[in-house]
Design a protein around this motif. Structure first.
Motif, short mmCIF file in Angstrom:
data_model
loop_
_atom_site.label_atom_id
_atom_site.label_comp_id
_atom_site.label_asym_id
_atom_site.label_seq_id
_atom_site.Cartn_x
_atom_site.Cartn_y
_atom_site.Cartn_z
N GLY A 143 0.79 -1.23 0.00
CA GLY A 143 0.00 0.00 0.00
C GLY A 143 0.81 1.27 0.00
N PHE A 144 2.15 1.15 -0.08
CA PHE A 144 2.98 2.35 0.03
C PHE A 144 3.36 2.99 -1.29
CE2 PHE A 144 3.19 1.79 4.50
CZ PHE A 144 3.50 3.05 4.99
N LEU A 145 2.87 2.45 -2.39
CA LEU A 145 3.04 3.15 -3.66
C LEU A 145 1.66 3.64 -4.10
CD1 LEU A 145 5.48 1.16 -5.99
CD2 LEU A 145 5.88 3.33 -4.83
N PRO A 146 1.56 4.89 -4.55
CA PRO A 146 0.28 5.38 -5.05
C PRO A 146 -0.23 4.44 -6.16
CG PRO A 146 1.91 7.13 -4.98
CD PRO A 146 2.63 5.88 -4.65
N PRO A 147 -1.55 4.26 -6.25
CA PRO A 147 -2.12 3.30 -7.20
C PRO A 147 -1.54 3.41 -8.61
CG PRO A 147 -3.85 4.18 -5.81
CD PRO A 147 -2.59 4.89 -5.42
N ALA B 35 1.78 1.83 -8.60
CA ALA B 35 1.66 0.40 -8.38
C ALA B 35 1.28 -0.30 -9.68
CB ALA B 35 0.63 0.12 -7.29
N LEU C 75 10.97 4.92 -5.35
CA LEU C 75 10.39 5.70 -4.27
C LEU C 75 10.49 7.20 -4.57
CD1 LEU C 75 11.70 3.65 -1.24
CD2 LEU C 75 9.30 4.06 -1.79
N PHE D 80 7.50 9.70 -4.62
CA PHE D 80 7.45 10.70 -3.56
C PHE D 80 8.53 11.76 -3.73
CE2 PHE D 80 5.99 6.63 -1.85
CZ PHE D 80 4.70 6.97 -1.48
N LYS E 11 17.65 11.33 -0.71
CA LYS E 11 17.15 10.94 0.61
C LYS E 11 17.01 9.41 0.71
CE LYS E 11 12.75 11.34 1.73
NZ LYS E 11 11.44 12.01 1.89
N PHE E 12 16.40 8.80 -0.32
CA PHE E 12 16.19 7.35 -0.27
C PHE E 12 17.50 6.59 -0.46
CE2 PHE E 12 11.82 8.70 -1.53
CZ PHE E 12 11.21 8.31 -0.34
#
Lengths: 230, 123
Positions: free
Chosen positions: A6-10, A13, A160, A164, A177-178
């Motif tokens: 669930g951590f990637l926007p649809p 995904a 990511l 984001f 950052k990632f």
């Protein structure tokens, strides 16, 4: 490398699922072809799958004070070419998504793209380049296996960052950052994994010479078959 | 063979050291998962996951399942490597008995033939 459920926007995904699907389907065909045409490969194929299975189950501490997983996709990519690992890697991810709540179904596409596609291809490419540069089998295995690991996490950071982007510094800022979370942590793991790959190939060169020669990993030792064990 | 065993031992020690050293040098660090750190950062930024796992094992069960995954992989890997090794041993024994009468030099050359290329490949 596991982006959580669930951590990637649809949209992301779906996009990554669409991107990974053809590789996985092609990989499934590659596995079936390999087993059908070379049944004697099954044993080594099992070893390649088992290697990712073990390594991706283990969390290892790193110098950064956090821990992460190795990937174990390199040896299979080197032995059987990367498409095979697209299937085997996805099977591992599915196992972890369903039973361990590690990764997820909505992020399976993105994770498979990093772990089972980009990692194996990067590792295989690095292995081939190193060999073409004149290195022996084991140094090339080290480079290939280590890079398969590292590239997987670079890809995850990229995914990511795309999903984001930072509010002020945008995509590049988010990527930095990632990468700060993943890349540095992963370096010692990649080195360790490369060494484990070398150990595996040392055993294989001793005990599975005929297979390695058939797969083109080793040159036939003596064409005269004088001292050949088989 | 001696040299080969030494190389194996050195590699194993290096791998162990690679992961033992962080724990010894910095035992206070939490060594939380990098995956989890990203998730936390995103949640801190206000992101709400839009889908939840159907099945989330509790902490202890999760460790057990991870161990199960490693055990399955380790078991299969050990089985394959054991079979390959047994196959080579059997083949060597077969050539040794087949050539025992006419030439005793044959099995002696058979063993270096399988190890020498591996040795040269390491350089």
């Amino acid at each position: 490398m596991h982006i959580a459920e669930g951590f990637l926007p649809p949209a992301h995904a779906i996009g990554w699922t669409v991107a990974a699907a053809p590789f996985v389907a092609h990989g499934a065909r590659a596995v079936v072809t390999e087993v059908r045409e070379n049944p004697e490969s099954t044993l080594l194929l099992g070893a390649a799958g088992a290697f990712t299975f073990v390594l991706s189950a283990i969390k290892l501490p790193s110098v950064t004070g956090s821990s992460s997983h190795p990937t174990g996709t390199g040896p299979g990519a080197i032995l059987f070419r990367p498409p095979v690992m697209a299937l085997l890697g996805t099977v591992v991810l599915l196992f972890q998504a369903l039973l361990l709540a590690h990764g997820g179904l909505t992020t399976l596409g993105a994770n498979a793209f990093a772990f089972a596609v980009v990692g194996p291809w990067a590792g295989y490419g690095a292995y081939r380049l190193t060999r073409a540069a004149g290195a022996g089998l084991l140094p090339a295995v080290f480079v290939g296996v280590a890079l398969a690991d590292l590239a997987t996490y670079l890809m995850t950071s990229l995914q990511l960052a795309l999903a984001f982007p930072d509010a002020t510094s945008g995509f590049v800022g988010a990527l930095a950052k990632f990468l700060a979370v993943f890349a540095l942590t992963q370096v010692p793991l990649a080195i360790g994994e490369g060494l484990l790959g070398v150990l595996l190939f040392r055993v294989l060169t001793r005990n599975a010479r005929p297979e390695l020669e058939r797969l083109g990993v080793l040159e036939p030792a003596t064409p005269t078959t004088a001292g050949s064990p088989l | 063979m001696k040299r080969s065993a030494l190389v194996t031992a050195l590699i194993v020690v290096t791998v162990v050291a690679l992961f033992a050293v962080p724990l010894i040098v910095n035992p206070g660090a939490g060594y939380g998962g990098a995956d989890g750190r990203v998730t936390e950062e995103l949640e801190a930024d206000g992101y709400e996951p839009w889908f939840d796992s159907f099945f989330s094992p509790a902490g202890e069960t999760e460790s057990g399942l991870f161990a199960l995954q490693a055990a399955l992989g380790g078991g299969v890997l050990g089985y394959v490597l054991g079979r390959l090794r047994g196959r080579r041993a059997a083949a060597e024994a077969a050539t040794a008995t087949a050539t025992a009468e006419p030439a005793t030099a044959e099995p002696a050359t058979a063993t270096p033939a399988t190890t020498t290329p591996a040795e040269t490949d390491q350089r």
